[in-house]
Design a protein around this motif. Sequence first.
Motif, PDB file in Angstrom:
ATOM      1  N   ARG A  43      14.740  59.518  41.159  1.00 47.71           N
ATOM      2  CA  ARG A  43      15.643  60.081  40.158  1.00 47.71           C
ATOM      3  C   ARG A  43      15.290  61.541  39.856  1.00 47.71           C
ATOM      4  O   ARG A  43      16.181  62.346  39.578  1.00 47.71           O
ATOM      5  N   GLU A 225      14.760  56.920  34.360  1.00 48.07           N
ATOM      6  CA  GLU A 225      14.803  55.526  34.799  1.00 48.07           C
ATOM      7  C   GLU A 225      15.876  54.695  34.106  1.00 48.07           C
ATOM      8  O   GLU A 225      16.148  53.567  34.540  1.00 48.07           O
ATOM      9  N   GLY A 226      16.480  55.217  33.039  1.00 48.83           N
ATOM     10  CA  GLY A 226      17.432  54.423  32.291  1.00 48.83           C
ATOM     11  C   GLY A 226      16.804  53.110  31.856  1.00 48.83           C
ATOM     12  O   GLY A 226      15.619  53.041  31.532  1.00 48.83           O
ATOM     13  N   ALA A 228      16.889  50.506  33.964  1.00 50.45           N
ATOM     14  CA  ALA A 228      16.636  49.762  35.196  1.00 50.45           C
ATOM     15  C   ALA A 228      15.161  49.417  35.383  1.00 50.45           C
ATOM     16  O   ALA A 228      14.824  48.356  35.914  1.00 50.45           O
ATOM     17  N   TRP A 229      14.269  50.314  34.941  1.00 50.08           N
ATOM     18  CA  TRP A 229      12.848  50.075  35.177  1.00 50.08           C
ATOM     19  C   TRP A 229      12.316  48.892  34.383  1.00 50.08           C
ATOM     20  O   TRP A 229      11.236  48.368  34.680  1.00 50.08           O
ATOM     21  N   SER A 251      21.964  54.708  37.002  1.00 54.68           N
ATOM     22  CA  SER A 251      21.094  55.547  36.173  1.00 54.68           C
ATOM     23  C   SER A 251      21.722  56.921  35.951  1.00 54.68           C
ATOM     24  O   SER A 251      21.603  57.503  34.867  1.00 54.68           O
ATOM     25  N   ARG A 252      22.386  57.424  36.982  1.00 53.44           N
ATOM     26  CA  ARG A 252      23.030  58.734  36.880  1.00 53.44           C
ATOM     27  C   ARG A 252      24.167  58.707  35.853  1.00 53.44           C
ATOM     28  O   ARG A 252      24.389  59.681  35.131  1.00 53.44           O
ATOM     29  N   GLU A 255      22.547  59.093  32.370  1.00 54.40           N
ATOM     30  CA  GLU A 255      21.347  59.925  32.283  1.00 54.40           C
ATOM     31  C   GLU A 255      21.343  60.871  31.085  1.00 54.40           C
ATOM     32  O   GLU A 255      20.273  61.218  30.578  1.00 54.40           O
ATOM     33  N   SER A 264      14.499  55.559  28.780  1.00 53.07           N
ATOM     34  CA  SER A 264      13.808  55.890  30.031  1.00 53.07           C
ATOM     35  C   SER A 264      12.319  56.068  29.768  1.00 53.07           C
ATOM     36  O   SER A 264      11.899  56.430  28.673  1.00 53.07           O
TER      37      SER A 264
END
Length: 275
Positions: A43, A225-226, A228-229, A251-252, A255, A264
């Motif tokens: 990212r 990372e939004g 998702a991580w 994530s984009r 963001e 994030s």
Amino acid sequence: MTETTQPRQPAVRDEILAYYTRGNEDARLRDGGAPAGRLEFWRTQDVLRRLLPPAPARVLDVGGGSGVHAEWLVRDGYEVDLVDPVPLHVEQAARIPGVTARAGDARELPAADAAHDVVLLLGPLYHLPERADRVRALAEACRVVRPGGPVVAATINRFAGLHDLLREERYFDPAQRARTDAVGDHGRHGTEGGLFTTAYFARPDEAPAEFTDAGLTVDGQYGLEGAAWLMGGVEDWLDDPERREAVLAASRRIESEPTLLGISGHLLTAGTRPA
């Protein structure tokens, strides 16, 4: 041409030097590393490739570590000068063809005024617990970038530790919970527990104010990372090229959503030196 120069050794806390001398940071971000580290790396590439001026341009990678980002920047056609306070990192980065690596301190950069087209600080602000030092490092970046040139800095989000420990089920340990909750209160991470080293975990609104105080114009913020991580299955997703692209695209999409910046683990703040 690869070059290593050795000016006066910069001041760095002993515990920070010891942590990075283990040599684990490079592996954390590359393929084969932890999913959160790989997501952060991909990212970071994704965001920077949209923010940086076209190659060729001269990039100063401050606190660039082993050169994990300098390496792909050189492949993209940029000229990269890397500065880092850890001798091991300077040695590792100097092995990368096309990278000039030297020892240096983000608060006193070994560079002339307006000498670079871009300045990146993808780690130094983590390890400057005092606001005055962070502003000084950003002011140095402002000094050495050309007028109109971008400065991009990374910060660790205030509640990254809390999210990480919940995800790994370590938050249920009373001692770790107490330390993590304290960091959420004041942002200062210590060496207790051996999970990381001396660091500052920032709220999303802190970096823009520090950019402004350093003389930079703030252009935007980007959560890397939004959410998702934090999700189960992320490792399998990242190992599947098609699913990985979907995760990166998701994530984009969020963001720069203000209400989600703090979720994030890491945040990029971008600004420019006024023309």
